[in-house]
Design an enzyme around this catalytic site. Structure first.
Site, PDB file in Angstrom:
ATOM      1  N   TYR A   1      77.149   1.568  25.185  1.00 23.30           N
ATOM      2  CA  TYR A   1      78.077   0.504  25.572  1.00 23.30           C
ATOM      3  C   TYR A   1      77.446  -0.862  25.335  1.00 23.30           C
ATOM      4  O   TYR A   1      78.057  -1.758  24.733  1.00 23.30           O
ATOM      5  CB  TYR A   1      78.455   0.675  27.040  1.00 23.30           C
ATOM      6  CG  TYR A   1      79.429  -0.369  27.556  1.00 23.30           C
ATOM      7  CD1 TYR A   1      80.772  -0.324  27.195  1.00 23.30           C
ATOM      8  CD2 TYR A   1      79.003  -1.385  28.408  1.00 23.30           C
ATOM      9  CE1 TYR A   1      81.664  -1.280  27.665  1.00 23.30           C
ATOM     10  CE2 TYR A   1      79.887  -2.337  28.887  1.00 23.30           C
ATOM     11  CZ  TYR A   1      81.224  -2.284  28.514  1.00 23.30           C
ATOM     12  OH  TYR A   1      82.110  -3.228  28.974  1.00 23.30           O
TER      13      TYR A   1
ATOM     14  N   SER B   1      80.867  -8.017  27.440  1.00 23.22           N
ATOM     15  CA  SER B   1      80.229  -7.610  28.698  1.00 23.22           C
ATOM     16  C   SER B   1      78.834  -8.204  28.785  1.00 23.22           C
ATOM     17  O   SER B   1      78.162  -8.388  27.758  1.00 23.22           O
ATOM     18  CB  SER B   1      80.144  -6.085  28.771  1.00 23.22           C
ATOM     19  OG  SER B   1      79.277  -5.678  29.814  1.00 23.22           O
TER      20      SER B   1
END
Length: 246
Positions: free
Chosen positions: A157, A144
């Site tokens: 995250y 990501s």
């Protein structure tokens, strides 16, 4: 006509929905036998139905990736049945809490790291011997932009994806002189449940679908893919090398 991934064994984690589901289907369409791993039995069964419609085949593995012993048993089972693994797509991931760091409980942080990092570490440990038995082992991990942007309010995250990237890059260096190729794929904003959770006010119609993303993951799993230790950015369609900070 022979399919490009005919007779190849592909393990896909998080295969019951989103990018994992779409990638499993795309790999099956290209001829691979899919070893589909996810927690959700129903989602796996739906995937199996769709793969059968394509004329493909799948092995369904309902497994919580926090079960490290379960991952080890899966590796042993694949060794016994096939003696190799050709493709590993490490897609499974969780978003975790969206809060300032000081408001996040330690358990919530650890839960994100367990799926996004530790599970992939165990997959690498258990699947590397099988991937090395392939004539062209290929591993792709879904990352990501949060990893390098250090995105605020999703620190677990972001930290987990940064750790995953470093783990994959180190593995790529360790295996650079083998037939195994290890790379990262950043899909960017995609029409998934995770994205909808993070950005509930966003119009999903403005985002590309998991199916569109999967079409560009498949080439990275093919025997003729030669790059390793690289980062594919879906939004810009660029394959990039990592560089040290200026």
């Amino acid at each position: 006509m022979t399919k490009p991934l005919a007779d190849r064994i592909a393990l896909v984690t998080g295969a019951s929905r989103g990018i994992g589901y779409a990638t499993a289907l795309a790999l099956a369409k290209a001829g691979a036998h899919i070893v589909a791993v996810a927690r959700t039995q129903g989602g796996l069964e739906e995937l199996d139905d769709e793969i059968r419609k394509l004329g493909g085949s799948a092995t369904l593995v309902p497994l919580n990736l926090t079960d490290s012993d379960g991952i080890a048993r899966l590796g042993a089972g694949l060794h016994e049945r096939y003696g190799k693994l050709d493709i590993l797509v490490g897609n499974a991931g969780v978003l975790g809490p969206s809060s300032p760091i000081g408001h996040i409980e330690l358990k919530s942080f650890n839960d994100v790291m367990a799926i996004n990092v530790s599970a992939n570490f165990q997959l690498i440990r258990c699947m590397e011997p099988l991937l090395k038995q392939s004539d062209a082992g290929r591993a792709v991990f879904i990352t990501s932009g949060a990893a390098n942007k250090a995105t605020a309010y999703v620190s677990p995250y972001a930290a987990s994806k940064a750790a995953l990237e470093t783990l994959a890059r180190a593995w790529a260096q360790e295996t650079a002189n083998t037939k195994l190729r290890v790379n990262l794929f950043n899909p960017g904003p995609v029409r998934t449940r995770m994205r909808a959770t993070l950005m509930p006010g966003e119009d999903p119609a403005t985002l590309d679908t998991p199916e569109q993303v999967a079409e560009l993951i498949v080439p990275m799993c093919a025997p003729d893919w030669t790059e390793t230790g690289k980062f594919y950015d879906y939004k810009t369609r660029n394959l990039m090398s990592f560089r040290s900070p200026a």
